[in-house]
Write a protein that holds these residues in place. Structure first.
Motif, short mmCIF file in Angstrom:
data_model
loop_
_atom_site.label_atom_id
_atom_site.label_comp_id
_atom_site.label_asym_id
_atom_site.label_seq_id
_atom_site.Cartn_x
_atom_site.Cartn_y
_atom_site.Cartn_z
N TYR A 295 0.83 -1.20 0.00
CA TYR A 295 0.00 0.00 0.00
C TYR A 295 0.87 1.26 0.00
O TYR A 295 1.89 1.33 0.67
N ALA A 296 0.46 2.23 -0.82
CA ALA A 296 1.11 3.54 -0.79
C ALA A 296 0.02 4.59 -0.93
O ALA A 296 -1.01 4.32 -1.56
N ASP A 297 0.24 5.77 -0.38
CA ASP A 297 -0.80 6.78 -0.59
C ASP A 297 -0.48 7.55 -1.87
O ASP A 297 0.58 7.38 -2.47
N TRP A 298 -1.37 8.40 -2.29
CA TRP A 298 -1.25 9.02 -3.59
C TRP A 298 -0.01 9.91 -3.73
O TRP A 298 0.67 9.91 -4.76
N GLU A 303 4.73 10.74 -6.50
CA GLU A 303 6.10 11.23 -6.33
C GLU A 303 7.07 10.26 -7.01
O GLU A 303 7.92 10.65 -7.80
N GLU A 304 6.93 8.98 -6.69
CA GLU A 304 7.85 7.98 -7.23
C GLU A 304 7.73 7.90 -8.74
O GLU A 304 8.72 7.88 -9.47
N LEU A 484 -0.23 14.12 -11.95
CA LEU A 484 1.08 13.71 -12.44
C LEU A 484 1.71 14.85 -13.25
O LEU A 484 2.90 15.16 -13.11
N ALA A 485 0.87 15.49 -14.09
CA ALA A 485 1.36 16.60 -14.91
C ALA A 485 1.91 17.71 -14.03
O ALA A 485 2.97 18.27 -14.30
N GLN A 486 1.17 18.03 -12.97
CA GLN A 486 1.63 19.12 -12.08
C GLN A 486 2.93 18.75 -11.40
O GLN A 486 3.84 19.56 -11.30
N LYS A 487 3.03 17.47 -10.96
CA LYS A 487 4.27 17.04 -10.32
C LYS A 487 5.44 17.12 -11.29
O LYS A 487 6.58 17.34 -10.89
N LEU A 488 5.15 16.93 -12.58
CA LEU A 488 6.21 16.98 -13.58
C LEU A 488 6.50 18.42 -14.01
O LEU A 488 7.36 18.65 -14.85
N GLY A 489 5.73 19.35 -13.45
CA GLY A 489 6.00 20.76 -13.73
C GLY A 489 5.23 21.34 -14.89
O GLY A 489 5.55 22.41 -15.38
#
Lengths: 524, 234
Positions: A295-298, A303-304, A484-489
Motif C-alpha cells: 500500500y502507498a498513498d497518492w 512522487e515515485e 502527475l502533470a503538475q508534479k512533472l512541472g
C-alpha cells in the motif's frame, strides 16, 4: 400530412401514423400494455382506448390510423370509465403479490391503477392458479399468475431476437405464456423481455429480491462491453441500507432508448456484465517494495512515478518511455495521455491495441466483435506505434519506463515485456496479470465512476456520466494524469472532463444532444 | 391477407349460398317479394328445445314467432307452458313468453325489441326451466370458447361463468345481480371481436328480464322453479 385535434390541441403527423403516436408527439401519454413502439401492434390489451368524434364506440389508439380533421379525447368520462373497466378485468385474476414482487415500484398495473383505477374490488371468486417462479433460462424467471397476456414477450422473441422461444398456450382465461416444448430462453438478448414486461411476470434472476426499485438511482451511461456503445442507465444503490447491499453499488443495467445506436435493446453480455465495477478492484495505489506490492498513498505513489519519468527522460531521452493506452479509456483520458506523454514529455512510443486480443462473438443485431467501448476513439489520437513492437522493445531491455493503462497482458510476449522493462506503471481499475507484475499501481476508476465520452464503432461520440464516486482510494484517471502533470512541472489549462472535451473538439457536451453525434457531424 | 389458393374469396354461411341458385334463376324481385319490407326471402329456422316437433323450417321472413312455435313446431312439449324463447342463437337476448307471442321473425322486428334474428336458431324454454341454470350453461360455453387475446372477453367471460356457478352452488350474494349487469356492459364494444358482446348480451337480458329468479337463488340458496315443481308433485 393529416392534422388532427387531441384534447383540444392540434397536431400534424405523417399519414400512416396511429392516434397513440400522434398523442405522443403532443406529449400526451395514453396508458397501454400491449403496444410497444419497437414491436408489431397487437391491439389486445384494450387499455389505450380513446373517444373519437363520430365513432359510437371507444377505439384503440394503437391501431387507429390518423385522419385529417379527427377530434379525439383521451380524457373524457367514457375514456376514463373504459380504462377503469379494463383495469378491473386485468386485476381479477392477478395475484396479490406486490409485497414479494420485484416489479413493485415500476409496475404498470400499480401505476395505472393509481392513475386511472382506484375502485373498490368486487371480485369474490377464487383466482386462477398458474406456475410461479418458473425459470425460463439463465436470466429470466416467469410468473404465469402475474402475466396479463399482453404478448410483448412472445412478439419480442419472434420479431426482435427472432429465436421463437416463447408462445401463448391454452385459451380464454386459461391462457399462459410459456416456452415452446424443449426450448430454453437463452438467446443473447433474453434480458430485454424483462424490460418490456409491464408487470412482474418476467423478472431478472440475478436481481430477484436484491433491491427495491425505489432505492435505486440511475446514471445515464454507455455500456463498455463492446464497440456498439449501447446507451444504458446504470442503476445503483441510492438509499438502500448498506448492510443489505453486500458491497455492491451497481444493482443492474437498463438500456436507454437511442434511435441511432441500440433503439430500446441491449444484449445480455452487456446487461449482466457489470461485476467489474464493484469486484476485484484496485482500491489504493501500490508500490513494489522488496518484491512485494504494498500500500502507498497518492502523494507517495505519484512522487515515485513522476521522479522515475523525469529521470528516464533526462538521462535516456523520451525514447526510453513507452505508453500503452487503452480502448477502454474515454476520449478525455486519451486526450490527456496524448497531451502529457506525447506533447509535454515528447514520448513517441505510444500505442493502444493489444495484439493478443482476438475478435469475439458478433451478430447481425447489436453485438460487435471488438469488446472495447472506445477503439474508434483511440484511433483519433497519436497512438500510432504498434504495441507488439513496444512489447518486443521492452523485452529487449530498451524500455526504461513502461506505462500501461488497463491492459491484461497474460500472453508470453506481454509477460516477457513486463518482466524485462525496468519500471512498469499500471493505471487501471481492476487487478489483472499486468497490475500484479507492475512496480507502481495507480488505482484508476471504472467508467461508472467518471464522466466522459466514448466513440462507438460507427464514429458516434456519446456521453456518459458518473453514477457514484470512485471506490475507496481509487481516483478518476483524468485527475491522476493532471496531478502527475503538475508534479512533472506542467500547467494544463483544462481540468474537468467538459473542458478537456472542448480542448479536443472545440465543442461543448450539449452539442452532443440527446443521442450523441458522429465525428463527422461534430467537425462540421 | 390472401384468399383461398391466392384467389379472391367470398366467405359465407351455407344457408346464404344455398339461396343463390334460386335468386339467380328466379330473380331478385321474386326473392324480395317473399317475406316483408326490407327483409326479403325465406329463412331456415332451426327450431329446438322444448317443442313437440323440433327441426329446420323454411319460412318467409316476417313469419310470427308464435306461428313457428305453435303451428309448425307443434307447441311446447308435454303440455307445459312457454317461459322464454331465444330467437337467434345463444348470443341473442332472450324473449319473455309475452314478447315471443307478439314478435315477428325478421331482422327489424327483433331488433326493435332489443333482440336479434341472428342465426335463426330458435330455442324454446318451457316453464320448468331454471333461467339461472340456462344462463350458466350459455356462459360456460363462452368462457370455454373465448380465445383469450383481449382483456374484457378473456376475463369477463370467466368471471361471469364463476359468478353463476357460485350462485347455483348456493353462495350468491345480493350484489351479484348488479355485478353481472355491470360486467356485461363493460364487455360490450370494448373487445377485438364480437364474442365478448355475444357473451354479454345474453347475460344482460337473462338477468334483467328474469331478475326475480336470480334474486331467489341468492336469497334462498335454492331454485324457485324446482321448489314449485316439488310442491306441485307432493
Amino acid at each position: 400530412m393529416p392534422t388532427l385535434t387531441i384534447d383540444g390541441q392540434e397536431v400534424n403527423i405523417d399519414a400512416g401514423s396511429t392516434v397513440i403516436q400522434a398523442a405522443e408527439k403532443l406529449g400526451i401519454y395514453i396508458p397501454r400494455y400491449c403496444y410497444h413502439p419497437g414491436l408489431s401492434v397487437a391491439g389486445s390489451c384494450r387499455m389505450c382506448m380513446v373517444e373519437i368524434d363520430k365513432f359510437p364506440k371507444l377505439q384503440i389508439s394503437c391501431y387507429t390510423p390518423v385522419r385529417d380533421g379527427m377530434k379525439i379525447s383521451t380524457d373524457s368520462e367514457a375514456v376514463r370509465k373504459g380504462r377503469r373497466d379494463m383495469l378491473e378485468f386485468l386485476l381479477t385474476n392477478h395475484p396479490l403479490d406486490c409485497p414479494v414482487c420485484d416489479q413493485s415500484g415500476e409496475c404498470d398495473l400499480q401505476n395505472f391503477y393509481m392513475a386511472y383505477g382506484r375502485y373498490e374490488s368486487r371480485f369474490l371468486e377464487d383466482k386462477i392458479k398458474r406456475r410461479k417462479a418458473h425459470p425460463l433460462g439463465p436470466h429470466v424467471v416467469l410468473d404465469q399468475e402475474r402475466c396479463i397476456l399482453c404478448s410483448r414477450c412472445t412478439r419480442f422473441t419472434e420479431e426482435v431476437s427472432k429465436t421463437h422461444e416463447l408462445g401463448i398456450f391454452n385459451r380464454g382465461n386459461r391462457s399462459v405464456v410459456d416456452l415452446h416444448p424443449n426450448r430454453t430462453l437463452d438467446n443473447p438478448y433474453s434480458g430485454n423481455v424483462i424490460d418490456i414486461c409491464p408487470v412482474g411476470a418476467l423478472t431478472e434472476r440475478e436481481f430477484r429480491f436484491r433491491c427495491r426499485v425505489w432505492y435505486l438511482k440511475g446514471a445515464s451511461s454507455i455500456c463498455s462491453g463492446c464497440s456498439r456503445g449501447c446507451n444504458i442507465s446504470i442503476q445503483y444503490n441510492g438509499t438502500q441500507r448498506g448492510y443489505k447491499a453486500e458491497g455492491r453499488r451497481v444493482q443492474r443495467y437498463k438500456p436507454r432508448f437511442n434511435p441511432e445506436v441500440n433503439r430500446w435493446w441491449m444484449c445480455d453480455e452487456g446487461r449482466f456484465g457489470f461485476e467489474f465495477i464493484d469486484r476485484k478492484r484496485i482500491e489504493s495505489p501500490h508500490l513494489r517494495r522488496s518484491q512485494q506490492l504494498q500500500y502507498a498513498d497518492w502523494s507517495e505513489a505519484l512522487e515515485e512515478v513522476s521522479k522515475a519519468l523525469q529521470a528516464a527522460r533526462e538521462k535516456l531521452g523520451p525514447e526510453s518511455i513507452a505508453v500503452i493506452a487503452s480502448p477502454q479509456l474515454s476520449n478525455e483520458e486519451l486526450f490527456l495521455i496524448e497531451w502529457l506523454f506525447g506533447k509535454q514529455l515528447g514520448v513517441k512510443r505510444m500505442g493502444w491495441r493489444n495484439p493478443a486480443e482476438t475478435p469475439g462473438f458478433e451478430d447481425d443485431f447489436l453485438i460487435r466483435p471488438d469488446k472495447n467501448p472506445n477503439s474508434r476513439g483511440a484511433e483519433e489520437f497519436a497512438f500510432a506505434a504498434d504495441v507488439g513492437e513496444i512489447l518486443r522493445s521492452a523485452a529487449d531491455g530498451q524500455i526504461k519506463i513502461l506505462y500501461v493503462f488497463g491492459h491484461h497482458f497474460e500472453d508470453p510476449a506481454g509477460i516477457e515485456a513486463l518482466e524485462k522493462a525496468d519500471y512498469v506503471v499500471f493505471q487501471g481499475a481492476n487487478w489483472n496479470a499486468t497490475a500484479e507484475r507492475a512496480d507502481a499501481v495507480l488505482a484508476g476508476a471504472t467508467h461508472a465512476e467518471k464522466e466522459g465520452t466514448f466513440t462507438n464503432f460507427e464514429g458516434r461520440v456519446q456521453r456518459f456520466e458518473a453514477a457514484f464516486p470512485p471506490l475507496e482510494e481509487s481516483r478518476e484517471d483524468t485527475e491522476i494524469l493532471l496531478d502527475l502533470a503538475q508534479k512533472l512541472g506542467f500547467a494544463p489549462e483544462f481540468f474537468t472532463a467538459e473542458e478537456i472535451f472542448e480542448a479536443w473538439q472545440g465543442k461543448h457536451y450539449e452539442d452532443l444532444q440527446e443521442y450523441g453525434k458522429t465525428l463527422v457531424e461534430l467537425q462540421r | 391477407m390472401v384468399g383461398l389458393f391466392g384467389c379472391p374469396t367470398v366467405i359465407n354461411n351455407v344457408e346464404t349460398i344455398a339461396h343463390l341458385p334460386n335468386i339467380v334463376e328466379k330473380g331478385g324481385e321474386w326473392f324480395a317479394s317473399i317475406g316483408c319490407d326490407r327483409n326479403g326471402g325465406t329463412r331456415l329456422f332451426c327450431l329446438s328445445g322444448h317443442v313437440e316437433r323440433p327441426g329446420v323450417y323454411e319460412l318467409p321472413m316476417g313469419t310470427p314467432l308464435e306461428e313457428l312455435i305453435f303451428e309448425h313446431g307443434g307447441g311446447v312439449w308435454k303440455d307445459r307452458g312457454l317461459k322464454a324463447v331465444v330467437p337467434g342463437g345463444s348470443s341473442a337476448p332472450i324473449l319473455t313468453a309475452e314478447e315471443a307471442h307478439q314478435v315477428k321473425c325478421d331482422f327489424d322486428s327483433l331488433a326493435s325489441i332489443d333482440s336479434m334474428l341472428g342465426s335463426g336458431g330458435v330455442m324454446v324454454l318451457d316453464d320448468q326451466t331454471c333461467i339461472v341454470k340456462a344462463l350458466s350453461v350459455v356462459s360456460h360455453f363462452y368462457a370455454h370458447e373465448s380465445c383469450g387475446q383481449c382483456t374484457p372477453c378473456r376475463e369477463g367471460t370467466g368471471w361471469i361463468d364463476r359468478i353463476l356457478h357460485r350462485i347455483l352452488a348456493g353462495e350468491g350474494v345480493p350484489r351479484d345481480v348488479e355485478t353481472l349487469l355491470n360486467l356485461s356492459e363493460n364487455m360490450m364494444g370494448t373487445s377485438i371481436c364480437a364474442l365478448s358482446d355475444a357473451a354479454a348480451l345474453p347475460t344482460r337480458s337473462y338477468v334483467s328480464k328474469f331478475q326475480s329468479e336470480f334474486e331467489h337463488h341468492i336469497r334462498h340458496k335454492a331454485c324457485d322453479v324446482e321448489e314449485k315443481l316439488a310442491a306441485a308433485l307432493s
